[in-house]
Design an enzyme around this catalytic site. Structure first.
Site, PDB file in Angstrom:
ATOM      1  N   TYR A 193       0.821  -1.211   0.000  1.00  0.00           N
ATOM      2  CA  TYR A 193       0.000   0.000   0.000  1.00  0.00           C
ATOM      3  C   TYR A 193       0.856   1.264   0.000  1.00  0.00           C
ATOM      4  O   TYR A 193       0.336   2.354  -0.109  1.00  0.00           O
ATOM      5  CB  TYR A 193      -0.935   0.028   1.224  1.00  0.00           C
ATOM      6  CG  TYR A 193      -1.795  -1.195   1.376  1.00  0.00           C
ATOM      7  CD1 TYR A 193      -2.093  -2.009   0.289  1.00  0.00           C
ATOM      8  CD2 TYR A 193      -2.297  -1.549   2.616  1.00  0.00           C
ATOM      9  CE1 TYR A 193      -2.879  -3.141   0.441  1.00  0.00           C
ATOM     10  CE2 TYR A 193      -3.085  -2.677   2.767  1.00  0.00           C
ATOM     11  CZ  TYR A 193      -3.363  -3.458   1.686  1.00  0.00           C
ATOM     12  OH  TYR A 193      -4.132  -4.581   1.849  1.00  0.00           O
ATOM     13  N   HIS A 224       1.276 -12.514   2.483  1.00  0.00           N
ATOM     14  CA  HIS A 224       0.128 -11.894   1.823  1.00  0.00           C
ATOM     15  C   HIS A 224      -0.708 -12.868   0.993  1.00  0.00           C
ATOM     16  O   HIS A 224      -1.932 -12.743   0.927  1.00  0.00           O
ATOM     17  CB  HIS A 224       0.625 -10.753   0.933  1.00  0.00           C
ATOM     18  CG  HIS A 224      -0.446  -9.807   0.495  1.00  0.00           C
ATOM     19  ND1 HIS A 224      -0.197  -8.752  -0.336  1.00  0.00           N
ATOM     20  CD2 HIS A 224      -1.764  -9.749   0.774  1.00  0.00           C
ATOM     21  CE1 HIS A 224      -1.334  -8.085  -0.549  1.00  0.00           C
ATOM     22  NE2 HIS A 224      -2.289  -8.670   0.114  1.00  0.00           N
ATOM     23  N   SER A 259      -2.251 -15.160   4.781  1.00  0.00           N
ATOM     24  CA  SER A 259      -3.400 -14.477   4.202  1.00  0.00           C
ATOM     25  C   SER A 259      -3.715 -15.103   2.847  1.00  0.00           C
ATOM     26  O   SER A 259      -2.805 -15.396   2.070  1.00  0.00           O
ATOM     27  CB  SER A 259      -3.077 -12.984   4.022  1.00  0.00           C
ATOM     28  OG  SER A 259      -4.153 -12.278   3.475  1.00  0.00           O
TER      29      SER A 259
END
Length: 304
Positions: A65, A125, A156
């Site tokens: 991000y 991730h 994740s």
């Protein structure tokens, strides 16, 4: 349990640490405003922030991000002691490829960018990158926990087949490294979860092992506004449809991750602890749909 939930409630993780039940994320939040937005959330009572590192910064922050550093600066800006804030970041799938060496490097970069002495939680991730790289990244995280740089670790977007692979590897590491726990402990798993994507197989796998389930896209990006069942409950309780969906997630035992840059919405998302859905209402909202509103790496083949 549900009626006793508050914004201060936490879940005990397999690592021994505690995780606040509501997370504030910064996905797509411009780095120029990330500090102010996260500080507002902390002042309102959020204590779980998640970000991603550069190209990806809980806070969910993530390197991907590009707002990991600014997100962490919110802790000092808010005046909240570091010890009271749970800060998460991820080993991203973009930029440098997933691997043992890159995981070590990315965590060191995260510590440098954030100025923090430790990271509360680091997640892999996604399962992209193949078996060797997935397992290498996990081993690196285990070593980083032992070095005191990370407190809890997890994954994740893993499918059950990826989770089975990891569990077998953890047992192998325990044998190689001479002792229970030396292969690492899965504390948290993060997935897109909501009434139209309940992921019952993954959730059951985690529940059997006391792994906390974080739910991203818990309000389905607003794509389900007007659904009769959700709207009826919003009208019944005098709440927004977003609040009903967040309450659904909380009462299912998940940790929903919310994001907004609008102060009123940040406050609204936290105002979900003064009402309670009935068990029948929670059950009635769940569907058998399989409708992701984001990506779905859980279906990635094991050998890619």
């Amino acid at each position: 349990m549900a009626s006793k939930l508050t914004l201060d409630s936490t879940i005990k993780l397999n690592s021994g640490y505690t995780l606040p039940v509501l997370g504030f994320g910064v996905y797509q939040t411009p780095k120029e405003i990330a500090t102010d937005v996260c500080a507002q959330a902390l002042r309102l009572g959020y204590r779980h922030t998640f970000s991603k590192p550069r190209r990806g910064e809980k806070i969910d922050s993530a390197s991907a991000y590009r707002n990991q550093g600014p997100s962490a600066k919110a802790i000092a800006a808010s005046g909240i002691p570091r010890s009271e804030v749970f800060f998460t970041t991820k080993v991203p799938m973009s930029g440098k490829p997933l691997s043992y060496d890159n995981t070590h490097a990315l965590v060191d970069t995260a510590l440098r960018d954030t100025g923090l002495d430790y990271l509360d939680l680091v997640l892999i991730h996604s399962p992209y990158g193949g078996t060797e790289n997935r397992l290498g990244a996990w081993r690196a995280l285990v070593e980083l926990v032992e070095a005191g740089k990370i407190r809890s670790i997890g994954v994740s977007n893993y499918g059950v087949h990826h989770l089975d692979e990891l569990e077998a590897y953890i047992k192998k590491l325990e044998q190689e490294r001479n002792g229970p726990g030396r292969g690492g402990v899965i504390s948290v798993g993060q997935w897109e979860v909501h009434p139209w994507l309940t992921r019952s197989d993954i959730v059951a796998w985690c529940e059997e092992r006391n792994i906390a389930v974080q739910a991203y896209c818990p309000i389905v990006r607003g794509e389900r506004w007007g659904e009769p069942g959700v709207k009826a409950l919003a009208d019944k309780y005098g709440k927004t449809e977003a609040q009903v969906l967040l309450r659904w997630s909380l009462q299912r035992g998940y940790v929903p991750l919310v994001k907004s840059v609008t102060p009123s919405r940040i406050a609204e998302n936290a105002a979900v602890f003064d009402f309670e859905l009935t068990d029948d209402e929670v059950e009635g909202l769940a569907t058998r749909d399989y409708s992701p509103c984001a990506w779905d790496p859980t279906v990635e083949p094991i050998d890619k």
